[in-house]
Every structure is written in structure tokens, then in C-alpha cells.
Design a protein around this motif. Structure first.
Motif, PDB file in Angstrom:
ATOM      1  N   LEU A  87     -18.956 -52.251 -51.767  1.00  0.00           N
ATOM      2  CA  LEU A  87     -18.016 -53.272 -52.108  1.00  0.00           C
ATOM      3  C   LEU A  87     -16.955 -53.508 -51.195  1.00  0.00           C
ATOM      4  O   LEU A  87     -16.494 -54.490 -50.837  1.00  0.00           O
ATOM      5  CB  LEU A  87     -17.405 -52.863 -53.653  1.00  0.00           C
ATOM      6  CG  LEU A  87     -17.982 -53.309 -54.746  1.00  0.00           C
ATOM      7  CD1 LEU A  87     -17.224 -53.045 -55.903  1.00  0.00           C
ATOM      8  CD2 LEU A  87     -18.075 -54.946 -54.747  1.00  0.00           C
ATOM      9  N   SER A  88     -16.425 -52.371 -50.408  1.00  0.00           N
ATOM     10  CA  SER A  88     -15.451 -52.454 -49.469  1.00  0.00           C
ATOM     11  C   SER A  88     -15.996 -53.000 -48.206  1.00  0.00           C
ATOM     12  O   SER A  88     -15.028 -53.733 -47.531  1.00  0.00           O
ATOM     13  CB  SER A  88     -15.060 -50.832 -49.014  1.00  0.00           C
ATOM     14  OG  SER A  88     -14.584 -50.126 -50.072  1.00  0.00           O
ATOM     15  N   VAL A  89     -17.017 -52.736 -47.870  1.00  0.00           N
ATOM     16  CA  VAL A  89     -17.813 -53.615 -46.698  1.00  0.00           C
ATOM     17  C   VAL A  89     -18.273 -54.821 -46.947  1.00  0.00           C
ATOM     18  O   VAL A  89     -17.914 -55.848 -46.353  1.00  0.00           O
ATOM     19  CB  VAL A  89     -18.958 -52.632 -46.373  1.00  0.00           C
ATOM     20  CG1 VAL A  89     -19.454 -53.222 -44.917  1.00  0.00           C
ATOM     21  CG2 VAL A  89     -18.591 -50.970 -45.772  1.00  0.00           C
ATOM     22  N   LEU A 141     -14.583 -46.408 -43.457  1.00  0.00           N
ATOM     23  CA  LEU A 141     -14.916 -45.168 -42.739  1.00  0.00           C
ATOM     24  C   LEU A 141     -14.485 -43.966 -43.397  1.00  0.00           C
ATOM     25  O   LEU A 141     -15.258 -42.973 -43.596  1.00  0.00           O
ATOM     26  CB  LEU A 141     -14.234 -45.410 -41.294  1.00  0.00           C
ATOM     27  CG  LEU A 141     -15.171 -45.943 -40.410  1.00  0.00           C
ATOM     28  CD1 LEU A 141     -14.152 -46.097 -38.890  1.00  0.00           C
ATOM     29  CD2 LEU A 141     -16.403 -45.402 -40.100  1.00  0.00           C
ATOM     30  N   ALA A 142     -13.419 -44.176 -44.049  1.00  0.00           N
ATOM     31  CA  ALA A 142     -12.863 -42.864 -44.794  1.00  0.00           C
ATOM     32  C   ALA A 142     -13.952 -42.632 -46.041  1.00  0.00           C
ATOM     33  O   ALA A 142     -14.146 -41.420 -46.259  1.00  0.00           O
ATOM     34  CB  ALA A 142     -11.442 -43.390 -45.356  1.00  0.00           C
ATOM     35  N   ILE A 143     -14.347 -43.833 -46.669  1.00  0.00           N
ATOM     36  CA  ILE A 143     -15.152 -43.536 -47.773  1.00  0.00           C
ATOM     37  C   ILE A 143     -16.497 -43.089 -47.333  1.00  0.00           C
ATOM     38  O   ILE A 143     -17.161 -42.258 -48.039  1.00  0.00           O
ATOM     39  CB  ILE A 143     -15.304 -45.004 -48.670  1.00  0.00           C
ATOM     40  CG1 ILE A 143     -14.104 -45.327 -48.988  1.00  0.00           C
ATOM     41  CG2 ILE A 143     -16.289 -44.682 -49.652  1.00  0.00           C
ATOM     42  CD1 ILE A 143     -13.888 -46.805 -49.687  1.00  0.00           C
ATOM     43  N   ALA A 144     -16.960 -43.374 -45.995  1.00  0.00           N
ATOM     44  CA  ALA A 144     -18.158 -43.046 -45.410  1.00  0.00           C
ATOM     45  C   ALA A 144     -18.092 -41.554 -45.485  1.00  0.00           C
ATOM     46  O   ALA A 144     -19.000 -40.856 -45.669  1.00  0.00           O
ATOM     47  CB  ALA A 144     -18.672 -43.803 -44.158  1.00  0.00           C
ATOM     48  N   ARG A 145     -16.973 -41.055 -44.869  1.00  0.00           N
ATOM     49  CA  ARG A 145     -16.787 -39.400 -44.775  1.00  0.00           C
ATOM     50  C   ARG A 145     -16.836 -38.954 -45.974  1.00  0.00           C
ATOM     51  O   ARG A 145     -17.184 -37.827 -46.017  1.00  0.00           O
ATOM     52  CB  ARG A 145     -15.550 -39.416 -43.914  1.00  0.00           C
ATOM     53  CG  ARG A 145     -15.609 -39.546 -42.254  1.00  0.00           C
ATOM     54  CD  ARG A 145     -14.167 -38.708 -41.845  1.00  0.00           C
ATOM     55  NE  ARG A 145     -12.976 -39.629 -42.039  1.00  0.00           N
ATOM     56  CZ  ARG A 145     -12.645 -40.582 -41.477  1.00  0.00           C
ATOM     57  NH1 ARG A 145     -13.406 -40.980 -40.376  1.00  0.00           N
ATOM     58  NH2 ARG A 145     -11.636 -41.149 -41.760  1.00  0.00           N
ATOM     59  N   ALA A 146     -16.171 -39.396 -46.968  1.00  0.00           N
ATOM     60  CA  ALA A 146     -16.237 -38.794 -48.259  1.00  0.00           C
ATOM     61  C   ALA A 146     -17.620 -38.544 -48.860  1.00  0.00           C
ATOM     62  O   ALA A 146     -18.040 -37.369 -49.229  1.00  0.00           O
ATOM     63  CB  ALA A 146     -15.341 -39.644 -49.392  1.00  0.00           C
ATOM     64  N   THR A 194      -9.805 -39.920 -48.948  1.00  0.00           N
ATOM     65  CA  THR A 194      -9.816 -41.115 -48.464  1.00  0.00           C
ATOM     66  C   THR A 194      -8.445 -41.940 -48.548  1.00  0.00           C
ATOM     67  O   THR A 194      -8.280 -42.767 -47.800  1.00  0.00           O
ATOM     68  CB  THR A 194     -10.738 -42.119 -49.473  1.00  0.00           C
ATOM     69  OG1 THR A 194     -10.327 -41.837 -50.867  1.00  0.00           O
ATOM     70  CG2 THR A 194     -12.309 -41.428 -49.402  1.00  0.00           C
ATOM     71  N   SER A 195      -7.822 -41.438 -49.413  1.00  0.00           N
ATOM     72  CA  SER A 195      -6.110 -42.190 -49.586  1.00  0.00           C
ATOM     73  C   SER A 195      -5.306 -41.767 -48.153  1.00  0.00           C
ATOM     74  O   SER A 195      -4.672 -42.643 -47.673  1.00  0.00           O
ATOM     75  CB  SER A 195      -5.505 -41.885 -50.742  1.00  0.00           C
ATOM     76  OG  SER A 195      -4.988 -40.656 -50.659  1.00  0.00           O
TER      77      SER A 195
END
Ligand SMILES: [Zn+2]
Length: 334
Positions: A267-269, A294-299, A330-331
């Protein structure tokens, strides 16, 4: 004499292995090892039914599906079939006769093991993903010292390393491989899932029907607990993970969390155009805070690490903490 049925999706190797056995060559204990959701428990129950079916058959593996033995197994009320999951502890709880227990006790198990057959034939114990305490394992080892005839133990596990070596060495290990995508889809279709949805979920489930079911959702308190935990964690809360982060449901629960995270990333992308896996949660995912993709991908990567750690002896609560850290991080990056 009839040719019994033995219907199972996948597990060609184990099926072939047991087809070569007879009542005389069957061991007292088997360890069904392999990832979650590849048919270990189903195979164990079908093997149990094969042994408890009273219709004379040409092979060890196979059952008629209609006799009193088969009917009782199918109904979960066969007095010579003992099914247990979860921890096997000593002296915690007592029970009599057949039961399906989330927490079986070793004392109960040992007494059950020493009891005579109700129907005059086999007695079968299906112990799914149990964790033995040392006392419980010792009690079980007593069984192997002098095993009574016509008693079979069928243990299933996703992590053979978690079994005590002394117990493991007494068991004949049978490995269950991952299912093919087609096999996962077939399992789902037989459970009533639409063919196109089944094929889609099977394509990303990595050969596990359990994972595919977790991806698709549906009822079940474990999934509800994981979903609630996911949202409350991201909404800044400190939810209790106990509803999903317990040993039997840990990997499946993590899969639910990963699925929601994947949807959040999508959804973010891609905005609202992308198809989501957790369709029933689309609205709530859409309301989650915007974060750097990118932060969500890292998560997502960190959740994968947590999944690997979940297959070791690390406590489920600690795995849940790792998952929480992955989401909360992510935050910080935004
Ligand atoms: Zn039968």
C-alpha cells in the motif's frame, strides 16, 4: 480383503516408506519431521486410522472409511487413539481414557501407554509438536525400554533439534518435504477455496498449506490475536502477544504478521490499486501511518530473521519481542 484407501496430498516419500512395511516390521516410534503445513499430522492420523480400521486389507497403509474403527477415528472418539499437542509435563493434570489434550501430562501418557487395547488391536499415540520436559522424556524412555506389542508412537515436529537426543534416537525419523505449489493449491481447493485464490496463495506460501491458510485468513483465534497485536503495536500500544506467540502457533502467527507487513508495504508503494493478501484488513491497513517503504521492507527482513529464530529453542515471548522491535523500528526511520 480390500485394498484400503490412503488419500493424502503430497508426502509421496513417507507414503512409499510405510507402504513397504507390515505389521511385523512396524517400529514402536516414528518421528515425522518437516516444516509446518506439509501434512505430517494428517499423515499420522491416516496411518492411525489404517491401523485401527477393522476391515481386512491387503496392505498396512490404507483404511476402508466405513467400519466401526474408521468411524470412531474420524469422529475423534476411538478409545485406542490418543492425540496430544503442546507440552508434555509430568504431574500437571490427570485424565482417563481417550482425550484430545492441549497439554498432556507424562504421567497420563505413561499410564495410557501401559493400558490394554480397547478393541483388541493396535493402540496409536499421535503427539504433535510436543515439547517434553526432561521428566516427561524419561518417562517416555521407560516405554521404549520394554515396549508392549501393538503400540505405536507417532511424533510430529517442525524442529528435530528441539527434541532431546535420547528420545530422538529411539524414533525412526521420516522426513516430510515441502509441498509443491500445485499440492498446496489442491489442499486449499479441497477446503473450499476458489481455484484462482488457491493458486495465488499457494504461489507465495513456500510449500506450506499452513502458511497458505494464514495468508488467506479465515476464522481462528490465533490469526485474530496476531492481527490485533500487529495493529495495536503499530498504533503505539503495548499489546499482549500471548494469543499467537505460543510454541504451537508461533510460526503461523509470524506469518500473519509478515503478511500484514507485506500488505502495508504494498500500500505504501503502490497506493490503493495493489491487491492485498489480507483483504479483510484492507481498510485498517490503509489507516496505518505512512512510513518510508524502505523501512517497512527492512522490518519485513527482520521478521524473516525472527521466523528463523522461532525454529530454535528461543522462547516464543522473545520472538514476539523481536517482531515488535522490527515493526516499531519503522517509525524511527521515517
Ligand atoms: Zn475401516
Amino acid at each position: 480383503m480390500i485394498d484400503g484407501r490412503f488419500e493424502l496430498v503430497g508426502a509421496a516419500g513417507p507414503t512409499h516408506f510405510f507402504e513397504g512395511l507390515t505389521a511385523a516390521t512396524l517400529s514402536h516410534g516414528y518421528l515425522f519431521a518437516g516444516p509446518a503445513g506439509v501434512g505430517k499430522k494428517t499423515f499420522a492420523l491416516r496411518l492411525a486410522q489404517s491401523l485401527l480400521c477393522v476391515t481386512p486389507k491387503t496392505t498396512l497403509l490404507g483404511y476402508c472409511g466405513t467400519c466401526s474403527g474408521c468411524t470412531r477415528v474420524a469422529g475423534g472418539v476411538h478409545p485406542d487413539l490418543y492425540v496430544a499437542e503442546g507440552q508434555v509435563k509430568i504431574g500437571e493434570r490427570d485424565g482417563t481414557g481417550f482425550h484430545v489434550a492441549e497439554e498432556a501430562t507424562a504421567r497420563d501418557l505413561v499410564r495410557q501407554l501401559s493400558m490394554h487395547s480397547y478393541a483388541g488391536g493396535w493402540r496409536v499415540f499421535v503427539l504433535g509438536d510436543v515439547e517434553f520436559t526432561r521428566e516427561a522424556a524419561n518417562a517416555l524412555l521407560k516405554f521404549f525400554e520394554e515396549p508392549p506389542p501393538q503400540v505405536v508412537l507417532l511424533l510430529t515436529t517442525t524442529a528435530v533439534a528441539r527434541l532431546l537426543p535420547t528420545v530422538r534416537s529411539r524414533l525412526v525419523e521420516v522426513t516430510f518435504p515441502l509441498l509443491t505449489n500445485r499440492e498446496v493449491a489442491t489442499v486449499l481447493e479441497r477446503e473450499g477455496v476458489e481455484p484462482d485464490v488457491a493458486a495465488y496463495a499457494a504461489g507465495i506460501a513456500g510449500g506450506s498449506a499452513t502458511r497458505a491458510r494464514a495468508l488467506l485468513g479465515g476464522e481462528g483465534t490465533m490469526r485474530d490475536a496476531a492481527v490485533t497485536w500487529f495493529f495495536e503495536t503499530l498504533e503505539g500500544g503495548n499489546p499482549d502477544a500471548a494469543g499467537w506467540a505460543a510454541r504451537p502457533t508461533l510460526e503461523e502467527g509470524l506469518e500473519v504478521v509478515k503478511t500484514l507487513t507485506r500488505d502495508w508495504l504494498a500500500l505504501s508503494v503502490g497506493g490503493t490499486e495493489v491487491p492485498l493478501l489480507a483483504r479483510d484488513q484492507a481498510e485498517r491497513i490503509g489507516r496505518l501511518p505512512r512510513r518510508d517503504p524502505l523501512a517497512i521492507a527492512r522490518a519485513l527482513g527482520a521478521l524473516g530473521d525472527a521466523e528463523r529464530i522461532a525454529r530454535t529453542n528461543v522462547s516464543p515471548a522473545l520472538v514476539a519481542d523481536l517482531a515488535k522491535m522490527a515493526l516499531v523500528a519503522t517509525s524511527a526511520a521515517s
